[in-house]
Enzyme design. Structure first.
Site, PDB file in Angstrom:
ATOM      1  N   SER A 131       0.823  -1.159  -0.017  1.00 38.34           N
ATOM      2  CA  SER A 131      -0.049   0.035  -0.026  1.00 38.34           C
ATOM      3  C   SER A 131       0.794   1.233  -0.073  1.00 38.34           C
ATOM      4  O   SER A 131       2.100   1.014  -0.022  1.00 38.34           O
ATOM      5  CB  SER A 131      -0.740   0.189   1.480  1.00 38.34           C
ATOM      6  OG  SER A 131      -0.071   0.422   2.378  1.00 38.34           O
ATOM      7  N   LYS A 132       0.269   2.495  -0.057  1.00 41.08           N
ATOM      8  CA  LYS A 132       0.970   3.471  -0.049  1.00 41.08           C
ATOM      9  C   LYS A 132       1.773   3.611   1.164  1.00 41.08           C
ATOM     10  O   LYS A 132       2.748   4.048   1.232  1.00 41.08           O
ATOM     11  CB  LYS A 132      -0.163   4.703  -0.389  1.00 41.08           C
ATOM     12  CG  LYS A 132       0.778   5.941  -0.869  1.00 41.08           C
ATOM     13  CD  LYS A 132      -0.092   7.216  -1.113  1.00 41.08           C
ATOM     14  CE  LYS A 132      -0.303   8.023   0.072  1.00 41.08           C
ATOM     15  NZ  LYS A 132      -0.975   9.438  -0.159  1.00 41.08           N
ATOM     16  N   GLN A 133       0.886   3.257   2.535  1.00 42.78           N
ATOM     17  CA  GLN A 133       1.694   3.215   3.773  1.00 42.78           C
ATOM     18  C   GLN A 133       2.699   2.797   3.715  1.00 42.78           C
ATOM     19  O   GLN A 133       3.793   3.022   4.292  1.00 42.78           O
ATOM     20  CB  GLN A 133       0.710   2.860   4.645  1.00 42.78           C
ATOM     21  CG  GLN A 133      -0.638   4.097   5.002  1.00 42.78           C
ATOM     22  CD  GLN A 133      -1.744   3.825   3.762  1.00 42.78           C
ATOM     23  OE1 GLN A 133      -1.803   3.055   3.103  1.00 42.78           O
ATOM     24  NE2 GLN A 133      -2.310   5.001   3.411  1.00 42.78           N
TER      25      GLN A 133
END
Ligand code: GLU
Length: 301
Positions: free
Chosen positions: A238-240
């Site tokens: 994910s972006k995180q």
């Protein structure tokens, strides 16, 4: 006669597409095409606090470069606020949605247990009406503890008891934004989606969405939750977790890797094929039965 298949891919424009998004896009598209269905694209830009400027256009360009062909115009959730408002009004009129005055801190102080997907199960403080002198900040759906169950095409039977597992959940947030759960249900119904194929990271949300469909009198789609790709540390891409953006100059190789991740027996020589050749192979050979039934698959380092 069952309704003709209508599927969709619904990215959130919070950043560029990564390998995890490609899996959901490819799995939903190939399943739709194999069943002679329609495949729609919906930009889930309802949470304006998370949107990244330019990301929606970048996603569309990347999908096109990867050879995806969607049917009809892209639906933008930011254009659908009136529909979400009308659905919330319907739920209020039916006594199923209620105003909630609780702050995060008040919930943290009074919650008794965790919700099924992290966070805290809402303890129901404002269920019987707002405390004196308090105004509604958010709107919640009143749930009960009956069983909400469905048979996922990959993950099997999923059961939740919403009151214990999540509590009355938010439909409109204190900042005025409509919640993902409401927007996705209103749009899946409005777009006539019969089949939802998406990542298993959303599996725990599905009973909430089914409860909303029942409360609003909408049909229930069939669900298939694909395995989610995790990095070698076991974290969902994910972006995180700083997942790398898809590389357009490596589109064929990324498509082949996504097909292999989805259990497809891709021949070795396809590694050097063009995007169009990979799609031709995928459309001719897609096997839903070969898709792994795990919820998470860790990618090799
Ligand atoms: N917009 C959601 C996401 O990007 C997907 C929603 C869905 O497929 O239901 O995670």
């Amino acid at each position: 006669m069952p309704f003709p298949y209508r599927g969709r891919f619904a990215p959130s424009p919070t950043g560029p597409l990564h390998f995890g998004s490609l899996i959901a896009a490819l799995g939903s598209c190939l399943d739709a095409r194999q069943q002679g269905g329609t495949w729609l694209l919906r930009m889930e830009d309802v949470d304006t606090s998370r949107n990244v400027p330019g990301a929606a256009d970048d996603i569309l360009r990347t999908l096109a470069a990867f050879g995806f062909e969607w049917d009809g115009p892209v639906l933008y959730q930011s254009q659908r606020l009136a529909a979400y408002g009308a659905a919330l009004e319907q739920l209020k009129q039916a006594g199923l949605a209620y105003g909630c005055a609780c702050s995060r801190k008040e919930i943290a102080d009074s919650a008794t247990h965790a919700a099924i997907d992290g966070g805290l199960a809402y303890p129901g403080t404002c269920r019987k009406g707002l405390p004196d002198g308090r105004a509604a900040r958010a709107w919640r759906l009143r749930v009960d503890n009956g069983e909400v169950a469905f048979i996922d095409r990959l993950q099997g039977r999923v059961v939740q008891h919403l009151e214990d597992d999540v509590g009355d959940f938010v439909l409109r947030r204190a900042d005025g934004l409509f919640a993902y759960q409401l927007a996705v249900v209103v749009d899946d119904a409005w777009q006539g989606i019969t089949d939802v194929v998406r990542g298993a990271d959303l599996l725990a949300s599905t009973p909430r969405q089914i409860a909303l469909q029942r409360s609003l009198g909408y049909p229930e789609p069939v669900y298939a939750h694909l395995p989610v790709a995790a990095n070698p540390a076991g974290e969902k891409l994910s972006k995180q977790t700083l997942a790398q953006a898809l590389r357009v100059d490596q589109a064929s190789a990324e498509l082949v890797a996504a097909l292999r991740f989805l259990g497809q027996a891709v021949p070795g020589e396809l590694g050097r094929a063009s995007v169009a050749e990979v799609w031709a192979w995928a459309r001719a050979h897609w096997s839903f039965a070969a898709v792994p039934r795990q919820a998470l698959i860790v990618l090799p380092a």
